[in-house]
Design a protein around this motif. Sequence first.
Motif, mmCIF file in Angstrom:
data_model
loop_
_atom_site.group_PDB
_atom_site.id
_atom_site.type_symbol
_atom_site.label_atom_id
_atom_site.label_comp_id
_atom_site.label_asym_id
_atom_site.label_seq_id
_atom_site.Cartn_x
_atom_site.Cartn_y
_atom_site.Cartn_z
ATOM 1 N N GLY A 130 0.806 -1.214 0.000
ATOM 2 C CA GLY A 130 0.000 0.000 0.000
ATOM 3 C C GLY A 130 0.837 1.262 0.000
ATOM 4 N N HIS A 131 0.412 2.265 -0.806
ATOM 5 C CA HIS A 131 1.063 3.577 -0.865
ATOM 6 C C HIS A 131 2.490 3.453 -1.433
ATOM 7 N N ASN A 132 3.302 4.461 -1.141
ATOM 8 C CA ASN A 132 4.682 4.499 -1.625
ATOM 9 C C ASN A 132 5.377 5.545 -0.764
ATOM 10 N N MET A 167 6.496 5.281 8.692
ATOM 11 C CA MET A 167 5.497 5.435 7.639
ATOM 12 C C MET A 167 4.777 4.132 7.319
ATOM 13 N N GLU A 168 3.501 4.275 7.062
ATOM 14 C CA GLU A 168 2.731 3.105 6.625
ATOM 15 C C GLU A 168 3.370 2.486 5.375
ATOM 16 N N ALA A 169 3.858 3.342 4.472
ATOM 17 C CA ALA A 169 4.440 2.821 3.232
ATOM 18 C C ALA A 169 5.703 2.000 3.489
ATOM 19 N N VAL A 224 -1.562 -4.660 1.061
ATOM 20 C CA VAL A 224 -1.145 -4.606 2.466
ATOM 21 C C VAL A 224 -1.178 -3.158 2.974
ATOM 22 N N HIS A 225 -1.812 -2.951 4.103
ATOM 23 C CA HIS A 225 -1.963 -1.608 4.684
ATOM 24 C C HIS A 225 -1.900 -1.679 6.204
ATOM 25 N N ALA A 226 -1.852 -0.476 6.819
ATOM 26 C CA ALA A 226 -2.129 -0.322 8.247
ATOM 27 C C ALA A 226 -2.969 0.934 8.383
HETATM 28 ZN ZN ZN Z 1 -3.171 2.384 3.595
#
Ligand code: ZN
Length: 343
Positions: A130-132, A167-169, A224-226
């Motif tokens: 997820g994200h970057n 960071m979540e990324a 995949v995330h948080a």
């Molecule tokens: Zn996310």
Amino acid sequence: MRYDNSPPSPESGSSISPDRPWYTRRSTLAVAAAVLAPTCLAGWVLTQALAGPAAGDPQTRAAPQPASHTAPGGADGKAGATPSAPAAPASPAASGSPLPSGPPLASGSPGAPAGAPDPLAGRTVVIDPGHNTGNFKHSREINRQVDIGTNRKECDTTGTTTNSGYMEAEFTMDVSRRLRTVLEARGVKVLFTHEAGPERPWGPCIDERARIGNEAKADAVVSVHADGVSEGSRGYHVILPAAVRGGSADTSKIVGPSRTLGERIAGNFARTTGTGPANYLGSGTGLVVRDDLGGLNLSTRPKVFIECGNMRDAKDAALLTSPEWRQKAAQGIADGIVGFLGG
Ligand code: ZN
């Protein structure tokens, strides 16, 4: 999580969940919790049952406890307005319980005859970190609107962070790489939607993330995330695609298998990490259906998102920042995927 594009600061996190709020007045929460508590417990039991025969291991489960309600107006305005969840099972990991031992749930076939074809051979899994980590430097690019069939949405979002700035990324890429290692060891072909780094300084956009899974004819896709919601909101949840049709979006063929995939992942994730389902949405099942995510709406392959925990909660953040815990998370997701694939 984070489906908006403000900078990834602890104060700016938000999540937009269509299944909230159920109740808008705090005065109704006590009654709501009392009414919903049995439902939550039933949901928890159901999730565990779906994970496989070992899921009910009483040694790995704490008894459900009453939810601790979050006061409105936390660090994040939106999150603070979110009603606290009905009761959720306590988290053994939060109290330092060791990793439960035992074989992966709903996977492996010890009774299979010798020479039986390997159900994982030739299977393809697409992992979407997820994200970057570079998204926050590319606001213009990631704020561009893209077509998600049913709507238009930002190309991508920054993701959230822990209060200390993890960071979540970073989290999603780390878990994704661990997940790839586990799956490849089982003989599964694994593709990523991106690897970040110089060749991919931002994005990809959510429509491209979906397209990569589609074009790979993936047998399963996991994003995949948080999450980034208020302190006190804890636990994981798996997001399943709703039945949507509009423009190039048509999830009618993936709703069923995606739910199966999500249930397998949720149950195995709970077992390997020892964490409980989200206490702030999903009614204690660890499962949430959404119709607003381009990455799901545009998928033609079985696909789910997993929000592994809440980065803004100190106890969850302690888990999410632990490499050992991330390995357990990756193992749980892998076990769920392998179980879904029949391995
Ligand atoms: Zn996310």
